[in-house]
Design an enzyme around this catalytic site. Structure first.
Site, mmCIF file in Angstrom:
data_model
loop_
_atom_site.group_PDB
_atom_site.id
_atom_site.type_symbol
_atom_site.label_atom_id
_atom_site.label_comp_id
_atom_site.label_asym_id
_atom_site.label_seq_id
_atom_site.Cartn_x
_atom_site.Cartn_y
_atom_site.Cartn_z
ATOM 1 N N TYR A 144 32.577 49.591 86.960
ATOM 2 C CA TYR A 144 32.242 49.222 85.669
ATOM 3 C C TYR A 144 30.721 48.866 85.657
ATOM 4 C CZ TYR A 144 32.485 46.643 81.252
ATOM 5 O OH TYR A 144 32.241 46.249 80.006
ATOM 6 N N ASP A 239 24.136 48.734 90.969
ATOM 7 C CA ASP A 239 24.496 47.600 89.845
ATOM 8 C C ASP A 239 24.746 46.489 90.543
ATOM 9 O OD1 ASP A 239 25.796 45.863 87.945
ATOM 10 O OD2 ASP A 239 27.262 47.636 86.948
ATOM 11 N N LYS A 267 25.427 38.051 85.172
ATOM 12 C CA LYS A 267 26.375 36.969 85.779
ATOM 13 C C LYS A 267 25.641 35.586 86.222
ATOM 14 C CE LYS A 267 30.387 39.856 85.006
ATOM 15 N NZ LYS A 267 30.680 41.373 85.510
HETATM 16 C C1 PLP Z 1 30.374 42.276 84.324
HETATM 17 C C2 PLP Z 1 29.523 43.687 84.773
HETATM 18 C C3 PLP Z 1 28.693 44.347 84.019
HETATM 19 C C4 PLP Z 1 28.583 43.988 82.550
HETATM 20 O O1 PLP Z 1 28.011 43.223 82.324
HETATM 21 P P1 PLP Z 1 28.373 42.146 80.801
HETATM 22 O O2 PLP Z 1 27.328 40.895 80.928
HETATM 23 O O3 PLP Z 1 29.680 41.886 80.732
HETATM 24 O O4 PLP Z 1 27.664 43.125 79.772
HETATM 25 C C5 PLP Z 1 28.206 45.400 84.505
HETATM 26 N N1 PLP Z 1 28.372 45.601 85.677
HETATM 27 C C6 PLP Z 1 29.227 45.051 86.781
HETATM 28 C C7 PLP Z 1 29.325 45.387 88.366
HETATM 29 C C8 PLP Z 1 29.895 43.940 86.169
HETATM 30 O O5 PLP Z 1 30.742 43.292 87.029
#
Ligand code: PLP
Length: 428
Positions: A144, A239, A267
């Site tokens: 994601y 990511d 995060k």
């Molecule tokens: C949570 C998450 C996102 C998205 O971040 P948001 O702050 O919710 O937009 C993107 N990549 C990874 C790996 C994530 O866990």
């Protein structure tokens, strides 16, 4: 446990907010029932609107690595707020947090702050496309990267190598530029490069996947990915929205000794306020406006409250030499404890773990990609989730999520959790 007030609040919310929530996974659709409404949180515990106390393994989906309402973060936000909450002008604090992040993370010279992980990943691929002058990207099924159009793509059927939209509203035109690969399958990635010669700008990956449960990279996989990207003049994007500042000071790049070309954060970097960031070597970052041609902006980017929270969080992590060992030791303890009681109750399961990320899958086979993650028994997971909740332990309401261990958890909390698993296992 009583959820009366939460149920009432959810009914009210549903009238004015689609599905009653501002982010879908909060709605308990994957497990049934109605969500709890949070009232407050401190350390390892959440308190809901019915005053139930829950041991929290979601931790706002990752940010609260030192526990809820961590005092230095709270104090920093309060002090900043008194001096104004947004200026639309640069502030000294933005430079300070940038310097600190660059000192903690390997291989980055410059960093740009945004408001979410979604924005970070979306901007990173725009930058990669501009830098390489190519259009297509490869992502992995089950990873994601936020909710921007290019990432809401599922694997196409049969022999087609390009993806198809997996949400209405994403156009076919966007989907054709996102190719889907299997996690941990380097031959699959090589084949995609061969089938799309000189067209692939970047490969984006969660270096430890955390959005299909916790799925670690196989030994050598990230290194091989780096090499394939290099051979094809494509950028490797890590990511690290979930793994950044969590698996090590320098995230997965440090843990696995693999340098990405662009790293995305979110995060933990915001300490619980809305922050994302992306970072790279100077020659890549200088492609961004106002220095370069790639447009990217934000009215509230670098917001002083968000920067204050993030800076306090990164300082705490940077100054505590034992933090990552402590987190790993607690997670390993939980792993061993859960393994023992599930075995004793003859439950079929697999546990994956890296650092302070852990996931329990109700399937006997190794979980190494999205396909194997989907093999887990979802009915068992639903019962497990509600059983744990009833015991006062809050895990993510979906079989595809990772549990996050925080430094605020004590060994007593972990023992209570293991005993809860033991009790619930008898009902599965
Ligand atoms: C949570 C998450 C996102 C998205 O971040 P948001 O702050 O919710 O937009 C993107 N990549 C990874 C790996 C994530 O866990």
């Amino acid at each position: 446990m009583i959820y009366q007030r939460s149920s009432q609040l959810f009914a009210e919310a549903e009238k004015v907010i689609p599905g009653g929530v501002n982010s879908p996974v909060r709605a308990f659709k994957g497990v049934g029932g109605t969500p709890l409404f949070a009232k407050s949180a401190k350390g390892a515990y959440l308190y809901d609107e019915d005053d139930n106390r829950l041991i929290d393994y979601i931790n706002s989906w990752g940010p609260m690595i030192l526990g809820h309402a961590y005092q230095p973060v709270v104090d920093a936000v309060i002090e900043k707020a008194k001096k104004g909450t947004s200026f639309g002008m640069p502030t000294e604090l933005e430079t300070k947090i940038a310097e600190l992040a660059i000192a903690m993370v390997p291989n980055i010279d410059k960093i740009r702050f945004v408001n979410s992980g979604t924005e970070a990943c979306m901007s990173a691929i725009r930058l990669a496309r501009a830098y390489t002058k190519k259009d297509k990207i490869i992502k992995f099924s089950g990873c994601y990267h936020g909710h921007s159009d290019s990432f809401l793509i599922a694997a196409g059927s049969g022999l087609s190598t390009f993806g198809v939209p997996n949400s209405p509203g994403v156009t076919q035109g966007t989907a054709k530029d996102t190719l889907l690969a299997h996690y941990n399958d380097i031959e699959n990635v090589k084949a995609l490069f061969e089938a799309n010669l000189n067209e692939i700008a970047a490969v984006i990956i969660e270096p430890v996947a955390g959005n299909m449960g916790c799925v670690p990279p196989k030994e050598g996989f990230l290194q091989a990915l780096k090499e394939v990207c290099h051979n094809h003049n494509a950028l490797l994007i890590f990511d690290e929205v979930m793994t950044g500042f969590r698996l090590a000071k320098g995230g997965a790049q440090e843990l696995y000794g693999v340098n990405a070309d662009i790293a995305c954060f979110g995060k933990v970097i915001g300490g619980g306020l809305p922050v994302g960031a992306f970072a790279a070597r100077e020659e890549i970052m200088n492609f961004l406006a106002p220095l370069g041609p790639v447009y990217q902006a934000g009215t509230l980017s670098g917001n002083p409250l968000a920067m204050a929270a993030g800076y306090a969080m990164l300082q705490a992590l940077n100054s505590d030499v034992a933090i990552y060992d402590r987190l790993e030791a607690k997670t390993a303890y939980l792993h061993q404890g859960i393994e023992k009681v599930l075995k004793a109750n003859n439950i079929v399961f697999t546990i994956n773990r890296v650092g302070s990320m852990i996931s329990v899958h109700f399937d006997a086979n190794p979980v190494v990609d999205f396909q194997t993650a989907k093999n887990g028994d979802n009915d068992t997971f639903k019962k497990f989730f509600h059983g744990m909740l009833h015991e006062g332990v809050y895990i993510a309401p979906s079989a595809y999520e990772t549990w996050f261990i925080t430094d605020a958890l004590t060994y007593e909390d972990l023992d209570i959790t293991i005993e809860a698993v033991n009790k619930v296992a008898k009902t599965l």
